[in-house]
Scaffold this active site. Structure first.
Site, PDB file in Angstrom:
ATOM      1  N   ASP A  33       1.635 -21.803  20.561  1.00 18.12           N
ATOM      2  CA  ASP A  33       2.959 -21.223  20.807  1.00 18.12           C
ATOM      3  C   ASP A  33       3.662 -21.856  22.009  1.00 18.12           C
ATOM      4  OD1 ASP A  33       2.103 -19.653  18.804  1.00 18.12           O
ATOM      5  OD2 ASP A  33       2.198 -17.747  19.878  1.00 18.12           O
ATOM      6  N   SER A  82      18.566  -2.882  -9.645  1.00 19.60           N
ATOM      7  CA  SER A  82      17.442  -2.082  -9.163  1.00 19.60           C
ATOM      8  C   SER A  82      16.425  -2.019 -10.292  1.00 19.60           C
ATOM      9  CB  SER A  82      17.908  -0.685  -8.782  1.00 19.60           C
ATOM     10  OG  SER A  82      18.619  -0.129  -9.854  1.00 19.60           O
ATOM     11  N   LEU A  83      15.277  -1.474 -10.017  1.00 16.93           N
ATOM     12  CA  LEU A  83      14.220  -1.473 -11.026  1.00 16.93           C
ATOM     13  C   LEU A  83      13.997  -0.085 -11.582  1.00 16.93           C
ATOM     14  CD1 LEU A  83      11.644  -3.670  -9.086  1.00 16.93           C
ATOM     15  CD2 LEU A  83      12.975  -4.374 -11.084  1.00 16.93           C
ATOM     16  N   LYS A 116       5.067  -4.574  -4.901  1.00 12.19           N
ATOM     17  CA  LYS A 116       6.436  -4.141  -4.625  1.00 12.19           C
ATOM     18  C   LYS A 116       6.517  -3.805  -3.142  1.00 12.19           C
ATOM     19  CE  LYS A 116      10.126  -1.154  -6.238  1.00 12.19           C
ATOM     20  NZ  LYS A 116      10.503  -0.535  -4.966  1.00 12.19           N
ATOM     21  N   GLU A 174      12.850  -9.326  -0.139  1.00 11.87           N
ATOM     22  CA  GLU A 174      12.676  -8.071   0.574  1.00 11.87           C
ATOM     23  C   GLU A 174      12.373  -8.368   2.037  1.00 11.87           C
ATOM     24  OE1 GLU A 174      13.149  -5.552  -1.492  1.00 11.87           O
ATOM     25  OE2 GLU A 174      12.358  -3.768  -0.468  1.00 11.87           O
ATOM     26  N   LYS A 315       4.927   2.486  -9.987  1.00  8.75           N
ATOM     27  CA  LYS A 315       4.865   3.014  -8.626  1.00  8.75           C
ATOM     28  C   LYS A 315       3.517   3.649  -8.294  1.00  8.75           C
ATOM     29  CE  LYS A 315       8.315   3.904  -6.440  1.00  8.75           C
ATOM     30  NZ  LYS A 315       9.656   3.719  -5.937  1.00  8.75           N
ATOM     31  N   CYS A 409     -11.296  28.965  24.287  1.00  7.85           N
ATOM     32  CA  CYS A 409     -11.902  28.674  22.986  1.00  7.85           C
ATOM     33  C   CYS A 409     -11.511  29.775  22.004  1.00  7.85           C
ATOM     34  CB  CYS A 409     -13.412  28.588  23.097  1.00  7.85           C
ATOM     35  SG  CYS A 409     -14.207  28.477  21.476  1.00  7.85           S
ATOM     36  N   CYS A 412     -14.926  31.834  21.066  1.00  7.81           N
ATOM     37  CA  CYS A 412     -15.721  32.614  22.023  1.00  7.81           C
ATOM     38  C   CYS A 412     -14.950  32.969  23.292  1.00  7.81           C
ATOM     39  CB  CYS A 412     -16.995  31.874  22.394  1.00  7.81           C
ATOM     40  SG  CYS A 412     -16.706  30.425  23.421  1.00  7.81           S
ATOM     41  N   CYS A 427     -14.827  23.195  23.997  1.00 13.21           N
ATOM     42  CA  CYS A 427     -15.160  24.537  24.458  1.00 13.21           C
ATOM     43  C   CYS A 427     -16.362  24.391  25.382  1.00 13.21           C
ATOM     44  CB  CYS A 427     -15.522  25.400  23.247  1.00 13.21           C
ATOM     45  SG  CYS A 427     -16.502  26.853  23.672  1.00 13.21           S
TER      46      CYS A 427
HETATM   47  O1  JCF Z   1       9.292  -6.071  -3.657  1.00 14.18           O
HETATM   48  C1  JCF Z   1      10.284  -5.490  -4.044  1.00 14.18           C
HETATM   49  N1  JCF Z   1      10.681  -4.422  -3.418  1.00 14.18           N
HETATM   50  C2  JCF Z   1      11.048  -5.984  -5.227  1.00 14.18           C
HETATM   51  C3  JCF Z   1      12.265  -5.419  -5.588  1.00 14.18           C
HETATM   52  C4  JCF Z   1      10.500  -7.037  -5.960  1.00 14.18           C
HETATM   53  C5  JCF Z   1      11.171  -7.514  -7.060  1.00 14.18           C
HETATM   54  O2  JCF Z   1      10.649  -8.511  -7.754  1.00 14.18           O
HETATM   55  C6  JCF Z   1      12.414  -6.959  -7.447  1.00 14.18           C
HETATM   56  C7  JCF Z   1      12.952  -5.905  -6.696  1.00 14.18           C
HETATM   57  C8  JCF Z   1      14.178  -5.381  -7.106  1.00 14.18           C
HETATM   58  C9  JCF Z   1      14.810  -5.902  -8.215  1.00 14.18           C
HETATM   59  N2  JCF Z   1      13.064  -7.462  -8.540  1.00 14.18           N
HETATM   60  C10 JCF Z   1      14.235  -6.942  -8.911  1.00 14.18           C
HETATM   61  C11 JCF Z   1      14.891  -7.486 -10.076  1.00 14.18           C
END
Ligand code: JCF
Length: 681
Positions: A33, A82-83, A116, A174, A315, A409, A412, A427
């Site tokens: 570093d 979104s998924l 995810k 992400e 999930k 305590c 007791c 205690c």
């Molecule tokens: O890691 C995630 N949170 C994540 C979100 C990964 C993915 O491949 C995603 C997602 C949100 C939408 N793919 C889509 C299409």
């Protein structure tokens, strides 16, 4: 004025970019570093002397710029989707069926699985290889321009790698904060009196949305990428997996767990495997993402509403849930440690129904600052004991009563004490505290101690509560009438118990020492003490210095032994047992001698310096111990190396005796030094 050193400047920028990538993306730094910092300083000096040199991709931009007054809005050229969520394996199978129904019958559909990540979505736009713009997801159609902030994230390339970058590419991923960085960040903010972040996700979201990018620059954000939006390029990938390989080549960080699956069952297996690993991953994940691999099939499947038909999130059960605190109760352990326990309205979290959560100790109670009937966030991660993370203050009832740690305590009424370097509150009642008496008796009668059969926890409870038993010797004065007067005790079982009590009068020194319940003296230690001192008198008289020098004992345990025998109450207990006629001559059991840890279960945690964990395991097994991978109430001893984590936490909670590597090394040496204790094959 000298001419700006253009070539030297570009060379230095490139060099710094190379090392940055090695460090932050590949996790494989080439130089220390300090060396990097020197080169960066050199660059900054050059830039301040010749401001015309400064390029957009300069690593000096990673430190942030002028604060903004607001973020401008950016509309995504392709919506950020979104998924759809799948909470069980049936939902996953349904997804697979829907994909099959919409594709050609003979077409084989491969999937790509990835963790995810639990962070915040970010979109990066690169034109001719240069980072031009970064935007949050927002509502999927419009997001906020956080370019200045994104530039400070070390794993975000400011310039793409390779000689022929695409004309235009929008990369999505992400942004998150790894656990160890999050812990450091929170302990830092502790020092300056800042508010702590509730979790890494919130910290990441807050850091990415800072108007002052200098603040963002100090936050340990990481970006891992998972897809491409717009792409104008001569060559295009055909599959999702190829896309990820391509992104890696361009210099992005791509999660290392990404795997191609040839059917949905493999996806479900990936899910299970990752669920197992979840607690030990260095970052938070809340499930796995499954995507159809072929980009052509993806296009044909299209999207419904705002989620693609070609992807789904399987999930994990949530690790945090909200529930109500019903009461706080206090458990007093064998050694007097008082553990507060929160009784909760049952809540499903981390895959199980949770009714109790540990509140650890006084300090933790102070941190949480609980009031009666508070709404709390409960966390259960992996197989770790559930804990209360925080109170939802907004839901606190007006005039709610603060829950205070008791001053005496709760069992007791004796004084309680907190030793200066210990978190635990104890205690001081010792054997005048029924809670401690009960547990001491439970330990005394257990199989590896005095081995009194038929005296279970419920019976001990009654004997102590009704005043029949206050100390070990009282057990030997029990008679038929007393036993028969207890709940669920008939003549036959009473008779059996009495016989078992009488039989226990003849024992050996090891078992007796162990039965006394001296702090941190397990069977292995008792064995060592017995073979060293040969009689209880000599052990009682053994000076601290001598104890410390015994391999396998160590300074902490030695101190406990001396403290134990210097308490007159304990000597009285021993004398009473002797008067009753207990025999604990040192019987040498050759077999037990060669396997002194027989019947014990050890767990190893952290990294050992002097040997591999595998070697330590074999050594323990040779001495007769079983080596298990997780800590439970059955664990005899926890062997601790450096960087010990959740196992140590759990062991402390369960009051499992701890042994550090140094003491362990001494234990091993002592086994080799004593021919009788030696392991011969
Ligand atoms: O890691 C995630 N949170 C994540 C979100 C990964 C993915 O491949 C995603 C997602 C949100 C939408 N793919 C889509 C299409």
């Amino acid at each position: 004025m000298t001419a700006p050193p253009v070539q030297a400047y570009r060379a230095l920028v490139k060099e710094l970019q190379f090392h940055n990538h090695r460090y932050h993306v590949l996790d494989d730094p080439l130089i220390p570093d300090g060396e990097y910092d020197r080169k960066l300083l050199q660059l900054q000096t050059m830039e301040s002397t010749f401001p015309t040199l400064v390029d957009d991709d300069s690593p000096s931009h990673r430190v942030g710029g002028k604060p903004l007054s607001e973020f401008s809005q950016i509309s995504h050229s392709l919506p950020m989707l979104s998924l759809e969520n799948a909470f069980d394996s049936k939902a996953l199978m349904d997804f697979d069926r829907r994909v099959a129904e919409r594709t050609n019958e003979k077409e084989k559909v491969d999937y790509v699985c990835e963790p995810k990540l639990d962070g915040v979505a970010l979109s990066l736009l690169y034109r001719d290889g240069m980072l031009e713009r970064a935007a949050t997801r927002g509502d999927g159609a419009t997001g906020e321009d956080v370019t200045a902030n994104a530039r400070t994230i070390r794993s975000v390339p400011l310039r793409l790698q390779g000689d022929s970058p695409p004309n235009l590419i929008e990369v999505r991923g992400e942004v998150y904060i790894p656990h160890k960085d999050f812990d450091r960040l929170n302990s830092l903010s502790d020092k300056v009196g800042d508010k702590k972040f509730v979790n890494p996700r919130n910290a990441a979201a807050g850091s990415l949305r800072q108007l002052d990018s200098k603040i963002t620059a100090r936050r340990p954000l990481v970006m891992s990428v998972y897809g491409v939006g717009l792409l104008e390029s001569a060559v295009k990938p055909n599959t999702h997996f190829e896309t990820l390989v391509y992104l890696k080549q361009l210099g992005f960080l791509v999660n290392s767990h990404v795997t191609v699956a040839t059917d949905i069952f493999q996806c479900e297996n990936f899910y299970k495997a990752l669920a197992e690993q979840r607690a030990s991953l260095p970052y938070d994940i809340d499930g796995i993402v499954i995507k159809v691999n072929s980009l052509d099939i993806q296009r044909r499947l299209g999207t419904v509403l705002r989620s693609p038909r070609w992807a789904i999130a399987r999930k994990f059960p949530a690790q945090e849930e909200m529930t109500r605190l019903l009461a706080v109760e206090y458990q007093v352990g064998r050694t007097g440690v008082i553990t507060p326990v929160g009784r909760l309205e049952p809540v499903f979290v981390g895959g199980v129904t949770v009714r109790n959560a540990t509140l650890h100790n006084l300090d933790e109670m102070a941190r949480l600052n609980l009031c009666a009937h508070d709404t709390v966030i409960v966390r259960r991660a992996g197989d770790v004991i559930p804990k209360i993370v925080r109170v939802v203050k907004e839901y606190r009832l007006p005039n709610a009563r603060v829950i205070k740690f008791p001053q005496y305590c709760p069992v007791c009424g004796s004084d309680i004490e907190q030793l200066p370097d210990e978190a635990a509150v104890r205690c001081t009642g010792g054997m005048s505290c029924p809670a401690q008496v009960k547990q001491a008796i439970n330990h005394f009668v257990s199989r590896k101690a005095m081995n009194i059969e038929g005296l279970g926890v419920k019976l001990v409870e009654q004997l102590v509560d009704r005043g029949h038993v206050q100390s070990f010797s009282d057990l030997y004065r029990l008679d038929m009438d007393t036993l028969c007067s207890l709940e669920r005790m008939a003549k036959k079982s009473s008779d059996k118990l009495l016989k078992s009590i009488q039989a226990s009068r003849k024992t050996n020194l090891t078992k007796f020492i162990y039965a006394l319940g001296i702090r941190e003296v397990g069977e292995g230690c008792a064995q060592i003490l017995a073979s060293r001192f040969k009689s209880l008198e000599d052990l009682i008289e053994g000076p601290l210095e001598e104890l410390v020098e015994i391999g396998g004992v160590g300074p902490v345990v030695a101190r406990h032994i001396v403290d134990f025998f210097s308490e007159s109450k304990n000597i009285t207990v021993i004398n009473e047992l002797r008067a009753i006629g207990l025999k604990f001559d040192h019987v040498i059991n050759e077999e037990a001698m060669s396997r002194p840890l027989e019947g014990q279960t050890w767990v190893i945690t952290g990294n050992l310096d002097s040997m591999s964990r595998e070697d330590a395991k074999v050594a323990l097994q040779n001495l007769g111990a079983k080596v298990s991978s997780s800590v439970s109430a059955k664990t005899t001893q926890l062997l601790i190396g450096s960087n010990a984590g959740s196992k140590l936490e759990k062991a402390k909670l369960l009051e499992v005796p701890l042994m550090y590597e140094k003491e362990f090394a001494i234990l091993l040496m002592s086994q080799q030094a004593h021919p009788r204790l030696n392991v011969e094959k």
